[in-house]
Enzyme design. Structure first.
Site, PDB file in Angstrom:
ATOM      1  N   GLU A 104     -35.610   0.408   2.911  1.00 40.33           N
ATOM      2  CA  GLU A 104     -35.883   1.424   3.756  1.00 40.33           C
ATOM      3  C   GLU A 104     -36.735   2.315   3.055  1.00 40.33           C
ATOM      4  O   GLU A 104     -37.799   2.788   3.574  1.00 40.33           O
ATOM      5  CB  GLU A 104     -34.873   2.134   4.083  1.00 40.33           C
ATOM      6  CG  GLU A 104     -33.755   1.263   4.959  1.00 40.33           C
ATOM      7  CD  GLU A 104     -34.534   1.493   6.593  1.00 40.33           C
ATOM      8  OE1 GLU A 104     -35.601   2.059   6.808  1.00 40.33           O
ATOM      9  OE2 GLU A 104     -33.888   0.905   7.360  1.00 40.33           O
ATOM     10  N   SER A 367      29.305   7.956   9.222  1.00 38.63           N
ATOM     11  CA  SER A 367      29.788   8.617   8.011  1.00 38.63           C
ATOM     12  C   SER A 367      28.872   9.037   6.747  1.00 38.63           C
ATOM     13  O   SER A 367      29.279   9.357   5.939  1.00 38.63           O
ATOM     14  CB  SER A 367      30.580   7.474   7.499  1.00 38.63           C
ATOM     15  OG  SER A 367      31.860   7.260   8.427  1.00 38.63           O
TER      16      SER A 367
END
Length: 812
Positions: A104, A367
């Site tokens: 680019e 429990s």
């Protein structure tokens, strides 16, 4: 000479600077007098140029991204605008960086935002073609175009991009500009940014991409439609291969690498992102209104995947019993950091709620809170580890706790009651310790779900009457272990900060604030873990042998009422592992109990952590060698056989043994006597272990070596009248009884129960002076009294009488 030279070069500088400032001041005054309007316009343009670049440049929402402690991707949620856009990374992968610059903007590091050569070339090509065929945009200009979404591709817009690009270059470094482009460039479909593109197309991090893969992504922002599966494959490959050749020509890669890269296949359809911790990811998404960075968790990537596999395996087994959900946490004791977080099992979300994160959900505790009660009573010196606790049928108002196996021991040492998870002793211990006191303790330990006053829960608090989250419980157990681990490190001092919730991110350790007392003593923690490590399960428990293969673990299971929740939590000096199993919708199932459903998962997770060789060091500075009663576990009384054991020093204030008594016998030792019926000089004396009648009847059946007291001498009837042979189990005290209506519309019956010291005794029952019948061996009778006050009278074969008044409430 040196001094002269120094003065020569230093002294003129202030004068030179003053002269330059004077000249500049005169210059600007002349300009202001001659061209005031131009100067104002120039100033306005300068200010406009300075502020023309928005801050921040982008306002796009990001995906919620979750990573492990090693920075490996665990999962992601799509951004609010429907785009796969990861938060910007700190750096751009080197291969992609070189590829995108080559493709680019090859003069990226030499221009100031605008490349005149590229612009001139593009203008020439466009004029020759009569249309826009080349843009000539630099990467800086493309960042501006990405930020100014939806703008037309006109020459006027191009000029604006050039101006803003130069301003961008003034504000940001080249590396930052490149990172902005990589984070916001389109990569086809709804994929934005290099990081999201790498995962969606190649299934791995952008830093792990090959040259072919990096080149593929480098050409996509220029033509993102090329990535469409099934179309444009040749065009995409041609552009990628051309870029690879350019990289080879410029010496960025060698020719062999470029040639081999051309043979790599193109990506097919977008891939699904990893989903190793979906429930934690959703939790992070909900907590972070706007994600600005990747949430780097404390999870261990490998351990998280192992935990997922283990729970998936057990889910397959459990689903055969219509048990569809499970959750688990593994955390480091020292830091409290969560290493594995499985919020639920993979299942059909339409039917079984697998999307529900069970870890923070409130579920009935069963429990699982018993160890905290045991630890609190040890810490306050209320009991010692071997203190006998009643284990007999009991009623507390309308509450009638029962053991899981519906059997009773009469009396049982506290540590054994914990390791066997007996319900009746736990309720007795809570009643002795105090409900409000325990409620406060749980909050201090880190239980955040106790929204109501203690009376709301009652004595059921220790058996599942309250709700807790797996998150809180794991943090509470980890805090106990952390406190114990720090005993030697802090030289017997405490840091209250050791009790804290689990954490999901790596954090710097804070400075300890040491004091003499902590939330819980290390001695109480140690003796609690010792009791939890000696779990004694029935032989028919088919899982026990596999459990024993793991290292020494302090662990506790729990099962809620109706078999809706199964818990298992274990701790070692290094880790806490917490597991919940059940159905998210609360449906109970037979066999959904902690030891069968949750414990196997927990121990498989411990196996994944590796064998635990070490164990907690005893805090000897807080323990003292003390005499204790061999049979009752209390501090010894005058008639106790004595053993010695290490106890918490606070336990020395617990009371003496109430069970050993000195009994007077006849000369042969066959009968009990007293001085009213027998000559004192002919008596013999012996100490006996004497339990209350109801405890003795159960205790004797479980302890063959128990020696009951001899019977009373026939001539000593007054002595017989002083001792109680019978004891009512229900009603225990003057009780108000409500008898419910059965489904057939008739009132149900109430079972009255009594126990006798003589297992062969006959008891005659009377209600309000009406004879009801007799019982022998098991003394129970189901009655249906009318509303109002009543009197129950019991007489044994020796004439001993026991009466109890009670009230039947109006059924209306």
């Amino acid at each position: 000479m040196e001094g002269y030279a120094l003065n020569y070069f230093e002294c003129p500088f202030p004068y030179v600077i003053s002269l330059l400032l004077a000249v500049m001041k005169s210059f600007w005054k002349n300009i202001l007098k001659r061209h005031p309007r131009k100067l104002i316009v120039l100033a306005v343009l300068g200010i406009a140029y300075y502020f023309c670049l928005p801050e921040p440049l982008f306002h796009d929402p990001f995906c919620t991204v979750l990573s492990s402690r090693e920075n490996k991707l665990l999962g992601a949620r799509i951004a609010n605008d429907g785009q796969w856009r990861f938060p910007p990374a700190d750096s751009v992968p080197e291969k992609f960086s070189k590829a995108i610059i080559a493709f680019e903007d090859k003069r990226f590091y030499r221009h100031i935002g605008v490349d005149p050569l590229a612009t001139g070339r593009a203008l020439r090509l466009n004029l020759q073609a009569g249309e826009v065929v080349s843009g000539g945009s630099t990467l800086s200009m493309q960042v501006i175009r990405l930020a100014r979404k939806g703008k037309s591709r006109s020459y006027f817009e191009k000029i604006i991009e050039m101006i803003l690009a130069t301003r961008l270059e003034a504000r940001y470094s080249k590396a930052e500009i490149l990172a902005l482009y990589a984070s916001y460039a389109p990569f086809g479909g709804n994929v934005v940014g290099i990081d999201a593109a790498a995962w969606k197309y190649f299934g791995r991090s952008a830093h792990q991409l090959s040259w072919a893969e990096s080149a593929t992504l480098a050409v996509l922002p220029n033509a993102p439609s090329l990535i469409h599966p099934g179309r444009n494959r040749d065009a995409l490959k041609r552009k990628r291969d051309d870029l690879l050749l350019k990289l080879a020509e410029t010496g960025i890669v060698d020719s062999l690498t470029a040639a081999l890269a051309q043979y790599e296949p193109l990506p097919q359809k977008p891939l699904a992102l990893p989903a190793h911790a979906p429930h934690l990811l959703e939790q992070v998404r909900q907590q972070e209104i706007e994600a600005k960075s990747i949430f780097r968790s404390s999870l261990n990537f490998s351990l998280q995947k192992q935990a997922n596999r283990i729970l998936a395996h057990h889910h397959h087994l459990l689903s055969q019993n219509d048990i569809h959900n499970a959750a688990a946490i593994i955390a480091d004791i020292e830091t409290g950091q969560v290493l594995a977080y499985v919020g639920n099992t993979p299942c059909d979300e339409k039917e079984h709620g697998c999307t529900v994160d069970v870890i923070p959900a409130r579920r009935s505790t069963g429990s699982i809170l018993k160890p905290f009660l045991y630890a609190a009573m040890i810490d306050d010196g209320v009991i010692l580890p071997n203190t006998l606790v009643p284990d007999v049928p009991s009623r507390y108002g309308g509450y009638h706790p029962k053991n899981y196996d519906r059997d009773y021991d009469g009396a049982v040492p506290a540590h054994r009651a914990l390791s066997r998870s007996l319900n009746v002793p736990a309720v007795h211990m809570l009643n002795q310790y105090g409900l409000a006191r325990f409620h406060t303790r749980l909050q201090q330990y880190g239980m955040t779900t106790l929204d109501y006053a203690p009376d709301h829960y009652g004595l059921t608090l220790v058996l599942g009457g309250a709700e807790a989250s797996l998150w809180d419980l794991a943090g509470m157990y980890a805090s106990m272990a952390r406190t114990l681990n720090h005993y030697s490190l802090y030289h017997g001092k405490y840091d209250k900060g050791d009790f804290h919730p689990l954490v999901l991110q790596q954090q710097a350790s804070s400075r300890a604030k040491l004091q003499d007392h902590g939330v819980l003593s290390t001695a109480a923690c140690f003796q609690t873990f010792e009791a939890m490590s000696k779990v004694n399960r029935p032989e028919e428990d088919r899982n026990w042998q596999t459990f024993a293969s793991a290292g020494k673990v302090a662990w506790k299971t729990g099962t809620s009422y109706g078999f809706r929740d199964a818990w298992a939590i274990g701790v070692t000096p290094r880790y806490v592992v917490a597991v919940w199993v059940g159905n998210a919708d609360g449906e109970g199932r037979p066999g959904l109990v902690g030891v069968e459903a949750a414990a196997p998962v927990m121990f498989d997770l411990f196996d994944a952590l590796g064998r635990q060789q070490s164990w907690f060091a005893a805090p000897f500075g807080e323990l003292v060698m003390s005499p204790v009663c061999r049979l009752s576990g209390h501090q010894p009384g005058p008639y106790c056989p004595i053993d010695s054991m290490m106890i918490y020093r606070q336990g020395q204030q617990s009371g003496p043994c109430p069970y050993h008594k000195r009994i007077h016998l006849d000369a042969e030792g066959h009968f009990r006597v007293d001085d009213a019926c027998y000559s004192p000089q002919d008596m013999t004396h012996k100490a006996y272990f004497v339990l209350p009648p109801i405890q003795e009847s159960y205790y004797q059946s479980r302890n063959p070596d128990f020696i009951p007291m001899p019977p009373i001498h026939p001539e000593c009837q007054e002595l017989a009248g002083e001792e109680k042979a019978m004891e009512l189990v229900y009603p225990k005290f003057r009780t108000k009884i409500y008898i419910p209506i059965d489904l057939d519309g008739l009132a149900s019956k109430t079972v009255f129960e009594v126990t006798h010291r003589d297992s062969e005794a006959i008891i005659y029952w009377h209600l309000d002076d009406y004879y009801l019948g007799q019982t022998q061996g098991i003394h129970e009778m189901a009655l249906q009294p009318t509303s109002g006050l009543h009197r129950l009278s019991l007489v044994d074969m020796n004439g001993e009488r026991l009466e109890r008044k009670f009230e039947i409430l109006d059924k209306k």
